[in-house]
Design an enzyme around this catalytic site. Structure first.
Site, PDB file in Angstrom:
ATOM      1  N   LYS A  51      27.328  86.820  13.819  1.00 23.04           N
ATOM      2  CA  LYS A  51      26.158  86.350  13.062  1.00 23.04           C
ATOM      3  C   LYS A  51      25.831  84.899  13.401  1.00 23.04           C
ATOM      4  O   LYS A  51      24.664  84.542  13.549  1.00 23.04           O
ATOM      5  CB  LYS A  51      26.389  86.521  11.557  1.00 23.04           C
ATOM      6  CG  LYS A  51      26.331  87.979  11.117  1.00 23.04           C
ATOM      7  CD  LYS A  51      26.516  88.126   9.625  1.00 23.04           C
ATOM      8  CE  LYS A  51      26.311  89.563   9.198  1.00 23.04           C
ATOM      9  NZ  LYS A  51      26.368  89.724   7.735  1.00 23.04           N
ATOM     10  N   CYS A  67      28.429  84.407   8.333  1.00 19.78           N
ATOM     11  CA  CYS A  67      29.487  84.884   7.443  1.00 19.78           C
ATOM     12  C   CYS A  67      29.234  86.342   7.078  1.00 19.78           C
ATOM     13  O   CYS A  67      28.087  86.769   6.944  1.00 19.78           O
ATOM     14  CB  CYS A  67      29.527  84.034   6.167  1.00 19.78           C
ATOM     15  SG  CYS A  67      30.840  84.495   5.015  1.00 19.78           S
ATOM     16  N   ASP A  68      30.321  87.083   6.947  1.00 17.39           N
ATOM     17  CA  ASP A  68      30.235  88.436   6.426  1.00 17.39           C
ATOM     18  C   ASP A  68      31.411  88.643   5.484  1.00 17.39           C
ATOM     19  O   ASP A  68      32.519  88.170   5.762  1.00 17.39           O
ATOM     20  CB  ASP A  68      30.272  89.474   7.549  1.00 17.39           C
ATOM     21  CG  ASP A  68      29.857  90.847   7.052  1.00 17.39           C
ATOM     22  OD1 ASP A  68      28.661  91.000   6.724  1.00 17.39           O
ATOM     23  OD2 ASP A  68      30.706  91.740   6.957  1.00 17.39           O
ATOM     24  N   THR A  69      31.169  89.304   4.370  1.00 17.75           N
ATOM     25  CA  THR A  69      32.216  89.530   3.385  1.00 17.75           C
ATOM     26  C   THR A  69      32.388  91.028   3.170  1.00 17.75           C
ATOM     27  O   THR A  69      31.401  91.753   3.020  1.00 17.75           O
ATOM     28  CB  THR A  69      31.867  88.837   2.046  1.00 17.75           C
ATOM     29  OG1 THR A  69      31.697  87.437   2.288  1.00 17.75           O
ATOM     30  CG2 THR A  69      32.967  89.035   1.017  1.00 17.75           C
TER      31      THR A  69
END
Length: 186
Positions: A51, A67-69
């Protein structure tokens, strides 16, 4: 420091604003498919960097944050619910158990690349079907990995957590701030 947050998440925007940074938001389409041959940890780490890297040449010289959660229970990744039934199934699985919330973060500044994962643990109370249905009726579960928002009404479903609350909300600000501090000294 010119910062570009590569996320449309309102929660990430609020968390980064709370640190006192000025930034712009740019979102590019990135394939978020997870590789079933890789661990959830490795998948989310790579996705955070992917990203940040999206169209990076357009913003060279700026600090790019991706960011990825994800929510992980028994090595299974739980994303955003498709519908009420899917949200119910997830919340029922979390009832009385501890799961992990992992945020993969990528930060790029010129040729410097930072890529890390922050892991927090969340333990749910034992939930009745009524608890679950009442929460789903609020609509808060939609658009949230794991079908809950700890900072909202979903907090009532939680017994306790370990680690970074901001990570559970969607951006591990403590770890991110260390990286931004390092970049600021370059």
């Amino acid at each position: 420091m010119d910062i570009v947050l590569k996320s449309s998440s309102a929660r990430r925007k609020e968390l980064l604003e709370a640190l006192g940074y000025n930034f712009e938001i740019k979102v590019y389409d990135v394939c978020e498919d997870m590789d079933p041959n890789k661990s959830p940890y490795k998948n989310v780490k790579e996705l955070g960097l992917k990203k940040a890297s999206a169209c990076k040449e357009l913003d060279y010289g700026k600090v790019l944050i991706g960011c990825d959660t994800i929510v992980v229970l028994d090595n299974v990744i739980y994303g955003k619910p498709k519908d009420e039934k899917h949200a119910y199934e997830m919340l029922k699985k979390f009832s009385g158990k501890t799961h992990e919330v992992m945020s993969g973060v990528g930060v790029i500044y010129k040729e410097k690349v930072y890529n890390f994962v922050c892991v927090s643990k969340v333990t749910f109370k034992v939930l009745t079907d009524e608890d679950i249905f009442n929460y789903i009726k609020t609509g808060e579960c939609f658009g949230k990995a794991g079908s809950y928002a700890i900072q909202g009404l979903g907090g009532k479903l939680i017994d306790h957590y370990e680690g970074s609350l901001n990570n559970i909300i969607g951006l591990p600000t403590e770890d991110l701030e260390k990286v931004l501090g390092e970049i600021n000294e370059l």
